[in-house]
Scaffold this active site. Structure first.
Site, PDB file in Angstrom:
ATOM      1  N   GLU A  71     -11.508   8.806 -10.897  1.00  0.00           N
ATOM      2  CA  GLU A  71     -10.995   8.075 -12.061  1.00  0.00           C
ATOM      3  C   GLU A  71     -10.943   6.596 -11.689  1.00  0.00           C
ATOM      4  O   GLU A  71     -10.860   6.240 -10.517  1.00  0.00           O
ATOM      5  CB  GLU A  71      -9.609   8.576 -12.491  1.00  0.00           C
ATOM      6  CG  GLU A  71      -8.471   8.286 -11.538  1.00  0.00           C
ATOM      7  CD  GLU A  71      -7.180   9.026 -11.935  1.00  0.00           C
ATOM      8  OE1 GLU A  71      -6.831   9.055 -13.114  1.00  0.00           O
ATOM      9  OE2 GLU A  71      -6.527   9.581 -11.026  1.00  0.00           O
ATOM     10  N   ASP A  97       0.840  -1.198   0.000  1.00  0.00           N
ATOM     11  CA  ASP A  97       0.000   0.000   0.000  1.00  0.00           C
ATOM     12  C   ASP A  97       0.882   1.259   0.000  1.00  0.00           C
ATOM     13  O   ASP A  97       0.506   2.299   0.517  1.00  0.00           O
ATOM     14  CB  ASP A  97      -0.921  -0.030   1.231  1.00  0.00           C
ATOM     15  CG  ASP A  97      -1.982   1.056   1.181  1.00  0.00           C
ATOM     16  OD1 ASP A  97      -2.425   1.410   0.073  1.00  0.00           O
ATOM     17  OD2 ASP A  97      -2.365   1.558   2.257  1.00  0.00           O
ATOM     18  N   TYR A 110     -11.388   9.182  -5.988  1.00  0.00           N
ATOM     19  CA  TYR A 110     -10.333   9.309  -6.999  1.00  0.00           C
ATOM     20  C   TYR A 110     -10.806  10.050  -8.254  1.00  0.00           C
ATOM     21  O   TYR A 110      -9.999  10.593  -9.001  1.00  0.00           O
ATOM     22  CB  TYR A 110      -9.775   7.944  -7.407  1.00  0.00           C
ATOM     23  CG  TYR A 110      -8.803   7.327  -6.422  1.00  0.00           C
ATOM     24  CD1 TYR A 110      -8.703   7.787  -5.118  1.00  0.00           C
ATOM     25  CD2 TYR A 110      -7.978   6.289  -6.814  1.00  0.00           C
ATOM     26  CE1 TYR A 110      -7.805   7.216  -4.229  1.00  0.00           C
ATOM     27  CE2 TYR A 110      -7.077   5.707  -5.926  1.00  0.00           C
ATOM     28  CZ  TYR A 110      -7.003   6.174  -4.641  1.00  0.00           C
ATOM     29  OH  TYR A 110      -6.111   5.604  -3.768  1.00  0.00           O
TER      30      TYR A 110
END
Lengths: 360, 360
Positions: free
Chosen positions: B350, B273, B348
């Site tokens: 997107e 991450d 986001y």
């Protein structure tokens, strides 16, 4: 031929005299052979415009409270590397001149203005957003609305009605939410869809072997555009207006709903997929809310006592419009309970509220 | 004090002589007591700037190929109703003057420039998007990065690292995707999380009673900010660095990974991450790809032969960066297979690609 409009802004920690900023930048403009005009701002800082030989326009403002803004407009086919250089030179130079006094530098992706393919479709809550649209796939004016289908690399084709993003091929989340999140049993049921011209709901529900789905869409042109260009959404379901367990009527849903009420006909599910509720709450639009309430009222009247009514609401941020909608739900001839759910529909670029209502 | 920047653009069906457009508009500018300057554009259409008494600036361009652009800059506290009137007057008047010759009118939500709270955080694929951010909740510079936590009405608090939107409280979809979409059985398993300072993955996985989760986050400041301001993401899991089935090390993951490799230690799941892979593929950044490959290689080496490696990739639109990443997956000392998944992470704006890899 579109215009690319760059912005480059500097928030300063402390206000500066323009005399300390401007001279250092002028050499850059002169190198670019830009013709300079200095404007009288009546005490609102320094403002100069620079015009280049190829239609370039640069605007330099040193606002007296500590903000420097630079605009650069050029034609789309202008030399992008040269323009990047110009902006980078300005940024570098200003960083030197304002040494240590810059709290924030902001260079945004350029606005593209007047392009053949328009990429800006603001959200329902009024934010500026740019889509990755590269092609107008379909565009027609029907007697009811302007219909566009636009191609996005990441969302697939997007249906845009009167400038509102309605649904993209990526938006199965919308179909899921407005059909009850996969928790309903549609097998053997009577379903009424109001609107739904993109075919997404219909294509989903026929999989569940309902007794009959009746869909009422006012615009054949929406169906016609979607059946060709939104096939990831509708599959082949719109190729014929009638199938084993569905029928599509091309008409206004209101007279049909009234007829069903007169006949005492009921549906296990009524799914309202008409275009979004109006955002404006100004008095002259009272009639729109009354129209919405009429449709709501008729929908609930044709709902089986144990039936469910699904609909989309609005942007999660439009709390006033959502409250007004919920107010309408309290004013129906048949009392209802409801709950709501916030859903992320990929192409919307904003969170969206969906409602479920049922008879008390 | 911010500047609001309105744009109002007209695409014309056929090019017009500016002589037919401009005189009709001038009365509007004169009413507004704007001081006019007409610029020589060297044959690139008509350009006039108008400066008002309160810092207002209007730019009118009639481009010779059939595009009229109007810019209006004003201070944030300027009279919004007056400005709306001005823009509406200009729009109305132009519609009369250009009677029937307007193919498209575009009035975008104004750009707000230099505001205290910055609402523009472009997507990884370079699009201009405005967020509904109304407050900076936290801002610090760590030795590693600039850390911001910004409040959005619809997404909750958003963690922004070096200007990149990392995760919002609305983004459980991210946590789900990077932990295997709820299809993995973490009970009794050894898990390694690289990065993950917002605590979302950790908070999710402890629910599944793993044997031990080891999380290696380089920045204590990220943890510190998130544990206070991202509680819908991390709950109380970051309140202590050690719990029944987890431990958090505040350090660079690379030396630790090397140590684990030396010790022959393995994990059932490795979840990477860390911040996004670099978008630039320019030669001088080869070292970044090499660094990424090093982390990948070490991660796979500490992966149990039947283990799974999860990571986020990049924007679905950055196909070149994604290909380069997949190229790295083919160059590891231990061969792997992988699949990818496109996920909608609400904040986001997107579509985002996530990868799962495992040893062949």
């Amino acid at each position: 031929m579109a215009v690319r409009h760059y912005t480059l802004d500097f928030n300063l920690s402390t206000a500066v005299e323009c005399a300390s900023v401007v001279p250092g930048l002028l050499s850059i403009f002169h190198e670019q052979e830009l013709a300079e005009t200095i404007h009288d701002t009546n005490g609102h800082g320094y403002l100069a415009t620079f015009v280049g030989k190829n239609g370039r326009l640069v605007i330099l403002r040193v606002h007296s409270h500590g903000l420097v803004t630079i605009d650069l407009q050029c034609y789309e086919e202008d030399n992008a590397a040269q323009l990047d250089n110009l902006l980078n030179s300005l940024e570098k130079k200003l960083k030197v001149i304002l040494n240590g006094n810059i709290a924030r530098t902001k260079k945004l992706p350029p606005l593209v203005r007047g392009a053949e393919v328009d990429r800006y479709w603001p959200t329902a809550d009024g934010r500026l957003v740019e889509y990755d649209i590269d092609k107008v796939v379909y565009e027609e004016d029907s007697p009811y609305q302007n219909i566009k289908i636009l191609h996005s690399k990441q969302y697939g084709n997007i249906l845009v009605l009167d400038g509102d993003v309605n649904l993209a091929e990526s938006d199965y989340a919308y179909t899921q939410a407005i059909t009850g999140n996969g928790k309903e049993n549609y097998a053997g049921k009577e379903v009424l869809i109001l609107g739904g011209g993109d075919g997404g709901i219909l294509a989903e529900l026929v999989k569940h072997k309902p007794k009959m789905i009746t869909m009422v869409e006012i615009s054949f042109m929406v169906i016609d555009g979607c059946k060709t260009h939104m096939r990831k959404t509708c599959g082949n379901i719109l190729d014929t207006l009638r199938g084993d367990c569905y029928q599509i009527f091309i008409e206004d849903c209101v007279p049909l709903l009234k007829k069903y009420v007169r006949e005492g006909r009921t549906f296990d599910y009524v799914i309202n997929d008409l275009t979004a509720i109006p955002i404006s709450t100004s008095p002259e639009e009272d009639s729109t809310w009354e129209f919405l309430r009429l449709i709501l009222d008729l929908s609930i009247r044709v709902l089986h006592p144990k039936g469910k009514y699904f609909t989309q609401g609005n942007s999660a941020n439009l709390t006033e419009a959502l409250s007004l909608y919920e107010e309408q739900l309290g004013k129906l001839s048949c009392p209802v309970d409801f709950h709501k759910q916030v859903v992320c529909v990929p192409s919307y670029l904003e969170q969206w509220v969906f409602y479920t209502a049922w008879k008390k």
